[in-house]
Design a protein around this motif. Sequence first.
Motif: not given
Length: 378
Positions: A321-336
């Motif tokens: 279930y924690f794998a679902a957080a990976i795409p969001r963390i990748r996206q946030k790494a670009l902006y915040t």
Amino acid sequence: MLEAACRQSGPRSCGGVDAAPSVELEKFVALLMLAGKNVLFVGAPGVGKTLLARRAACFFTECPPVVEAGREDLAYEDLAIRYAVGPDGRVERRLGSLARAVAESWASLRRGGGPCHFIIDEINRANIDVVMGRFFTVLDMEHRSVEIPELEEAGVDPPRVPLSFRVFATMNVVDRGQLFRMSFALLRRFAYVYVLPPHKKIEPEKSPRETAKELGLYRPYAEAAYKALTLKSYLENDVATLIRLPIPQPEKIAEEADRLGILHLVDHLLESADKIGLEVGPSMIVDVLKAVAVYASAPPSLKPREEVFVDYVVSSLVLPYFAAAIPRIRQKALYTSKAFEEARELNEVASKIREWLGERSASYHVARGLLYELPAKV
């Protein structure tokens, strides 16, 4: 015949498939099947995922599985029903591979045999969320009463998927980033079983047997698990757990999960999910309690050691279930900078797993694999 499968030294195999080299992993997969889960085998090339899937598809049945290969041009018609021109020039209606497995399962069950399970090899080589079509919903045990029009059109009686039917899949971790990605909604319909190379041994340590903070909070989930494992089919030989197990009452299921220390681990992992903004629905907890219920009621021949069972439950039913957080963390790494906090929490999860179950546990391998998915700069 189904009951006899559990009176042997281990799960029954069909078609002359050899016994599994990893006995405790094999036992855990059998428990997942009894708990109503489809199984996704994940690992590097050549570790034996396909062989393990074929072997598992023969547990508790003498009916060989139907196998489909994942590929880019695989379509829903290939699984359900397709039309082709026959030798006489007329258009013929032909069952797809998954529909054929369902039809053969009903025929086998009426003879008193087991179901004919379905295997899709290299599942991420197909756009599987689209390919599954109407079969997507009925992968869940709770929706097996849903009728599928294509099955009805093809004369499959009844036009729905048996409770005892399971789907197995394999996925290569090396090229998963270059191929189709499975949606989280589809992934949660499978138990995620990580298959390590033979030179890496799984040797989990005994987890701390601390109790849950509030055991009563898990009672509704235990009731849902009990209900799912005791579903009734119109056909006597079609049972939700593949064999008739004395499933414990809900309060006993929750107590056993607490005794094993699983609810204590779930407590902490749910807290970590909250910290990274990951919403975990009830299905994860229900799946965990279903696994505990069948572990408590299965014969000794199907039970891995307690520490191994706890380790595989966490690695297969919780950590994915924690794998679902990976795409969001990748996206946030670009902006915040928020991505750094969330990545730090995932590192903390891996540290907790290492502390609880040890560096040689399956759970730590899976948790560490999640960290490899993070962007390098976080």
